[in-house]
Design a protein around this motif. Sequence first.
Motif, PDB file in Angstrom:
ATOM      1  N   TRP A   1      19.235   3.245  45.874  1.00 41.91           N
ATOM      2  CA  TRP A   1      18.412   3.059  44.681  1.00 41.91           C
ATOM      3  C   TRP A   1      17.994   4.386  44.057  1.00 41.91           C
ATOM      4  O   TRP A   1      18.001   4.556  42.845  1.00 41.91           O
ATOM      5  N   GLU A   2      17.599   5.351  44.872  1.00 40.57           N
ATOM      6  CA  GLU A   2      17.202   6.659  44.352  1.00 40.57           C
ATOM      7  C   GLU A   2      18.369   7.366  43.667  1.00 40.57           C
ATOM      8  O   GLU A   2      18.198   8.023  42.631  1.00 40.57           O
ATOM      9  N   ILE A   3      19.568   7.238  44.221  1.00 39.99           N
ATOM     10  CA  ILE A   3      20.738   7.863  43.599  1.00 39.99           C
ATOM     11  C   ILE A   3      21.011   7.253  42.218  1.00 39.99           C
ATOM     12  O   ILE A   3      21.312   7.953  41.246  1.00 39.99           O
ATOM     13  N   HIS A   4      20.862   5.950  42.118  1.00 39.66           N
ATOM     14  CA  HIS A   4      21.090   5.282  40.827  1.00 39.66           C
ATOM     15  C   HIS A   4      20.055   5.714  39.793  1.00 39.66           C
ATOM     16  O   HIS A   4      20.403   5.995  38.634  1.00 39.66           O
ATOM     17  N   VAL A   5      18.791   5.786  40.173  1.00 40.18           N
ATOM     18  CA  VAL A   5      17.729   6.140  39.225  1.00 40.18           C
ATOM     19  C   VAL A   5      17.883   7.572  38.744  1.00 40.18           C
ATOM     20  O   VAL A   5      17.651   7.884  37.566  1.00 40.18           O
ATOM     21  N   ASN A   6      18.310   8.464  39.603  1.00 39.92           N
ATOM     22  CA  ASN A   6      18.407   9.884  39.248  1.00 39.92           C
ATOM     23  C   ASN A   6      19.700  10.245  38.513  1.00 39.92           C
ATOM     24  O   ASN A   6      19.776  11.318  37.905  1.00 39.92           O
ATOM     25  N   THR A   7      20.706   9.414  38.563  1.00 44.80           N
ATOM     26  CA  THR A   7      22.014   9.792  37.997  1.00 44.80           C
ATOM     27  C   THR A   7      22.431   8.924  36.802  1.00 44.80           C
ATOM     28  O   THR A   7      22.725   9.445  35.719  1.00 44.80           O
ATOM     29  N   GLU A   8      22.473   7.606  36.932  1.00 39.91           N
ATOM     30  CA  GLU A   8      23.095   6.755  35.933  1.00 39.91           C
ATOM     31  C   GLU A   8      22.174   5.719  35.303  1.00 39.91           C
ATOM     32  O   GLU A   8      22.641   4.863  34.544  1.00 39.91           O
ATOM     33  N   CYS A   9      20.900   5.753  35.596  1.00 41.71           N
ATOM     34  CA  CYS A   9      19.987   4.762  35.030  1.00 41.71           C
ATOM     35  C   CYS A   9      19.650   5.135  33.585  1.00 41.71           C
ATOM     36  O   CYS A   9      19.212   6.254  33.302  1.00 41.71           O
ATOM     37  N   ASP A  10      19.854   4.182  32.637  1.00 40.03           N
ATOM     38  CA  ASP A  10      19.598   4.413  31.215  1.00 40.03           C
ATOM     39  C   ASP A  10      18.743   3.260  30.685  1.00 40.03           C
ATOM     40  O   ASP A  10      19.238   2.158  30.448  1.00 40.03           O
ATOM     41  N   PRO A  11      17.447   3.469  30.485  1.00 36.63           N
ATOM     42  CA  PRO A  11      16.575   2.359  30.032  1.00 36.63           C
ATOM     43  C   PRO A  11      16.935   1.823  28.652  1.00 36.63           C
ATOM     44  O   PRO A  11      16.612   0.679  28.324  1.00 36.63           O
ATOM     45  N   SER A  12      17.598   2.650  27.808  1.00 34.21           N
ATOM     46  CA  SER A  12      17.972   2.166  26.467  1.00 34.21           C
ATOM     47  C   SER A  12      19.031   1.071  26.512  1.00 34.21           C
ATOM     48  O   SER A  12      19.241   0.365  25.510  1.00 34.21           O
ATOM     49  N   ASN A  13      19.706   0.910  27.621  1.00 38.33           N
ATOM     50  CA  ASN A  13      20.733  -0.115  27.755  1.00 38.33           C
ATOM     51  C   ASN A  13      20.150  -1.495  28.045  1.00 38.33           C
ATOM     52  O   ASN A  13      20.870  -2.492  28.026  1.00 38.33           O
ATOM     53  N   TYR A  14      18.849  -1.558  28.304  1.00 40.08           N
ATOM     54  CA  TYR A  14      18.231  -2.827  28.683  1.00 40.08           C
ATOM     55  C   TYR A  14      18.260  -3.830  27.523  1.00 40.08           C
ATOM     56  O   TYR A  14      18.567  -5.003  27.719  1.00 40.08           O
ATOM     57  N   ASP A  15      17.942  -3.339  26.313  1.00 38.08           N
ATOM     58  CA  ASP A  15      17.934  -4.240  25.162  1.00 38.08           C
ATOM     59  C   ASP A  15      19.330  -4.740  24.816  1.00 38.08           C
ATOM     60  O   ASP A  15      19.505  -5.880  24.371  1.00 38.08           O
ATOM     61  N   LYS A  16      20.330  -3.900  25.016  1.00 36.87           N
ATOM     62  CA  LYS A  16      21.703  -4.322  24.715  1.00 36.87           C
ATOM     63  C   LYS A  16      22.179  -5.424  25.640  1.00 36.87           C
ATOM     64  O   LYS A  16      22.984  -6.271  25.251  1.00 36.87           O
ATOM     65  N   VAL A  17      21.686  -5.403  26.879  1.00 31.37           N
ATOM     66  CA  VAL A  17      22.154  -6.381  27.861  1.00 31.37           C
ATOM     67  C   VAL A  17      21.334  -7.658  27.811  1.00 31.37           C
ATOM     68  O   VAL A  17      21.874  -8.767  27.862  1.00 31.37           O
ATOM     69  N   THR A  18      20.034  -7.522  27.691  1.00 34.86           N
ATOM     70  CA  THR A  18      19.165  -8.693  27.772  1.00 34.86           C
ATOM     71  C   THR A  18      19.061  -9.448  26.449  1.00 34.86           C
ATOM     72  O   THR A  18      19.043 -10.681  26.439  1.00 34.86           O
TER      73      THR A  18
END
Length: 289
Positions: free
Chosen positions: A79-96
């Motif tokens: 989980w820490e690796i994902h948050v620090n490398t590839e997590c993009d909060p702007s993608n949330y609206d596109k998916v949901t």
Amino acid sequence: MGTPEFPNLGKHCNFAECKQIDFLPFTCDCCHQVFCLEHRSYNRHSCPKADRWDVTVVICPLCAKGVRLIPDQDPNITWEIHVNTECDPSNYDKVTKKKKCPVPGCRELLTFSNTIKCRDCSLDHCLKHRFGPDHKCPGPKKLEPTGFPFVGLLNRSRKEEKGPKKALSTTSSSKWTAFLNAASSVKASAEASMTKLSNEFSQTWISSGSSSNGGGGNGQIEQCPQCSAKFSSVSSLIDHVEKVHERGGNRTGPKKVVIDACPKCSRGFVDPVALVEHIERDHGGTSRA
């Protein structure tokens, strides 16, 4: 274990409560131990690494992206690796947030199977509003012709003339000047090309006419239409007609015979129509000299 002929044949089952010898043993692909037919599955021998090939995906609440958990790795580290490398909060609206049909009052969600793009307005609609009258399609956009560089300026000037009269600004005057320059350049190039083409055509015509007239009539034999006498040139034929058939006593034909000579090859003709047909057929064009 085995037989006298095959002493290495067969192995004992590694399950603690079995230990049975099996001549066709099975090797577990997770713990790599040997088991018999009865204990070959993960559940029967309680394999400690049975989840090695399992795929567990956790949906990130920040970016709505699936994160795969590695079996041999701590989930917190993954989980820490994902948050620090590839997590993009702007993608949330596109998916949901799912895209909806743009027709007012329609709440149909646009998915892969029920989305159709209109050919005229290029907008996505649901199956219910896929036709133009159903979603009040404005129709295809009108494209202005852009074949010539000054067509756009000409159209703009026409629109300005139809509207109310206004004082010409510096921008409009500059556009009009550019239009006049473009038109004059096109006209000058067209005139130059036409002049060059006419010069080349006249030079070719003169050279072909001089070559055809230079060889003494190209060896042609002219024949008198009255007495069938033959002459090597038209001038000799004319002298013969004037002396013999017009002034002489033995007049076998009409009083006066008019012979027209071809301006290109000096061939004589009594009938003007035959002369015109000869020029159009043999010299390829008009009867002008």
